[in-house]
Each structure stands twice: as structure tokens, then as C-alpha cells.
Design a protein around this motif. Structure first.
Motif, PDB file in Angstrom:
ATOM      1  N   ILE A   1      -8.209   3.512   3.576  1.00 58.44           N
ATOM      2  CA  ILE A   1      -8.583   3.218   2.197  1.00 58.44           C
ATOM      3  C   ILE A   1      -7.366   2.639   1.494  1.00 58.44           C
ATOM      4  O   ILE A   1      -6.338   3.311   1.349  1.00 58.44           O
ATOM      5  N   GLY A   2      -7.487   1.387   1.067  1.00 59.41           N
ATOM      6  CA  GLY A   2      -6.450   0.749   0.276  1.00 59.41           C
ATOM      7  C   GLY A   2      -6.817   0.869  -1.196  1.00 59.41           C
ATOM      8  O   GLY A   2      -7.938   0.534  -1.580  1.00 59.41           O
TER       9      GLY A   2
ATOM     10  N   ILE B   1      -0.634  -3.882  -7.103  1.00 58.61           N
ATOM     11  CA  ILE B   1       0.102  -2.928  -6.271  1.00 58.61           C
ATOM     12  C   ILE B   1      -0.931  -2.229  -5.400  1.00 58.61           C
ATOM     13  O   ILE B   1      -1.950  -1.746  -5.900  1.00 58.61           O
ATOM     14  N   THR B   2      -0.688  -2.186  -4.109  1.00 59.06           N
ATOM     15  CA  THR B   2      -1.643  -1.593  -3.180  1.00 59.06           C
ATOM     16  C   THR B   2      -0.959  -0.569  -2.290  1.00 59.06           C
ATOM     17  O   THR B   2       0.148  -0.808  -1.791  1.00 59.06           O
ATOM     18  N   VAL B   3      -1.613   0.566  -2.125  1.00 58.11           N
ATOM     19  CA  VAL B   3      -1.171   1.600  -1.194  1.00 58.11           C
ATOM     20  C   VAL B   3      -2.331   1.930  -0.260  1.00 58.11           C
ATOM     21  O   VAL B   3      -3.488   1.662  -0.594  1.00 58.11           O
ATOM     22  N   HIS B   4      -2.016   2.524   0.884  1.00 64.15           N
ATOM     23  CA  HIS B   4      -3.057   2.819   1.868  1.00 64.15           C
ATOM     24  C   HIS B   4      -3.054   4.296   2.247  1.00 64.15           C
ATOM     25  O   HIS B   4      -1.993   4.911   2.369  1.00 64.15           O
ATOM     26  N   PHE B   5      -4.255   4.811   2.434  1.00 64.71           N
ATOM     27  CA  PHE B   5      -4.471   6.201   2.825  1.00 64.71           C
ATOM     28  C   PHE B   5      -5.383   6.213   4.055  1.00 64.71           C
ATOM     29  O   PHE B   5      -6.134   5.273   4.286  1.00 64.71           O
TER      30      PHE B   5
ATOM     31  N   ASN C   1      -2.555   8.884  -6.629  1.00 63.77           N
ATOM     32  CA  ASN C   1      -3.164  10.054  -5.994  1.00 63.77           C
ATOM     33  C   ASN C   1      -4.611   9.735  -5.682  1.00 63.77           C
ATOM     34  O   ASN C   1      -5.338   9.243  -6.547  1.00 63.77           O
ATOM     35  N   LEU C   2      -5.042  10.044  -4.453  1.00 69.23           N
ATOM     36  CA  LEU C   2      -6.425   9.813  -4.055  1.00 69.23           C
ATOM     37  C   LEU C   2      -7.074  11.126  -3.662  1.00 69.23           C
ATOM     38  O   LEU C   2      -6.512  11.900  -2.891  1.00 69.23           O
TER      39      LEU C   2
ATOM     40  N   ALA D   1     -10.937   0.281  -4.615  1.00 70.59           N
ATOM     41  CA  ALA D   1     -10.703   0.795  -3.271  1.00 70.59           C
ATOM     42  C   ALA D   1     -11.213  -0.241  -2.279  1.00 70.59           C
ATOM     43  O   ALA D   1     -12.304  -0.780  -2.439  1.00 70.59           O
ATOM     44  N   HIS D   2     -10.413  -0.522  -1.271  1.00 68.42           N
ATOM     45  CA  HIS D   2     -10.807  -1.405  -0.173  1.00 68.42           C
ATOM     46  C   HIS D   2     -10.885  -0.513   1.058  1.00 68.42           C
ATOM     47  O   HIS D   2      -9.872   0.045   1.483  1.00 68.42           O
TER      48      HIS D   2
END
Length: 162
Positions: A138-139, A153-157, A45-46, A99-100
Motif C-alpha cells: 500500500i503506497g 510525498i509517497t511512503v509504502h507499507f 500512520n496507516l 492509497a495505491h
């Protein structure tokens, strides 16, 4: 004897229900598009809130100066907050989180997110600035000590800052 709530009771209840929305309000046109992502058994969650909101609530935030200190008071300064849960729904407390951030036009940077307690629950947070009124990608990468993985583990928003 059971008494009926009076008119003032309902007014107070109505006021209490809208106070959080007023107190933590951010512009309705800016925000995270789909602030929950799931990958490889983790739910991430971001949240992105103005740094001024975090600065105004020192009791909800760890000691001053955490994660690089608080930036100046600008509408572009934000605080990233990430909560991570495993496949069972348990909160992940041991992890390296970062955060990337990718800006349209090619600029990118990394923000380490440090553990912090909010309302008794562990989250990860950090300050950054979004200098342009544009969309950002934002990764969020999560590296857990167990189970050991070669890559995080990476997710993107998508964050719309305007």
C-alpha cells in the motif's frame, strides 16, 4: 482520610483496560507491517480495520455514504485510516491523500482517502476490498498545497490480509 481501593475497584480497572482490545480486536495474524513511515518531513500512520468495525460505530465515523459508502459485509472489506504529521509534530489537515494498492500478481488500484474526524482529530479514510488472502503493498501519497511540490510525498507499507 484516604481510603484504599477495594477489590471491586481493581476488577473494574482491569476490565476497563482490556475492553478496547476486545472491542476492536482483529485477527492477530493480519495487519500492517510497520504502520508508521517518515519521508520528506512528514510522518504518515496507516491503519487498516475491518469495514464492519467502522459500520458498527457510526458516531466515530462521518455521515453515511462518505468515501463511496460502506461496502458489503465481507471479511475482505476494509477501511483505511491515515494520519499525517509534519516535522513539528503538527497534524496535517490540508492535503490530498490517496492509497495505491498493489496485489501480488500485478493487479493494482487507487483509493482516494477523504478527510474525516475521529475522536476530534482529522484523519483521512476510505473503503476498499482486499480480495485475496495474500500480502499487499500500500503506497500512501500525500500532496500538500503548501509547500507546493511537483510530486506528492509517497511512503509504502505492507498489509498482510489473511
Amino acid at each position: 482520610m484516604i481510603s484504599k481501593p477495594g477489590r471491586n475497584h481493581w476488577r473494574l480497572a482491569g476490565l476497563a483496560s482490556i475492553l478496547p482490545a476486545l472491542f476492536f480486536a482483529v485477527p492477530g495474524h493480519a495487519g500492517v507491517v510497520n504502520g508508521v513511515q517518515t519521508a520528506d518531513g512528514l510522518t504518515i500512520n496507516l491503519g487498516v480495520v475491518p469495514a464492519a468495525v467502522v459500520q458498527a460505530h457510526p458516531t466515530d465515523h462521518p455521515e453515511p455514504g462518505m468515501h463511496g459508502g460502506t461496502p458489503g459485509r465481507s471479511i475482505h472489506n476494509m477501511h483505511l485510516v491515515v494520519a499525517v504529521f509534519d516535522a513539528t509534530g503538527a497534524r496535517v489537515t490540508k492535503a490530498s491523500v490517496a492509497a495505491h494498492i498493489f496485489e501480488q500478481g500485478g493487479r493494482q488500484w487507487k483509493v482516494p482517502l477523504r478527510p474525516m474526524i475521529i475522536n476530534g482529530a482529522l484523519t483521512f479514510g476510505g473503503y476498499t476490498a482486499f480480495p485475496k488472502d495474500t500480502d499487499y503493498r500500500i503506497g500512501i501519497s500525500v500532496q500538500r498545497p503548501q509547500p507546493k511540490r511537483r510530486n506528492p510525498i509517497t511512503v509504502h507499507f505492507t498489509w498482510a490480509h489473511d
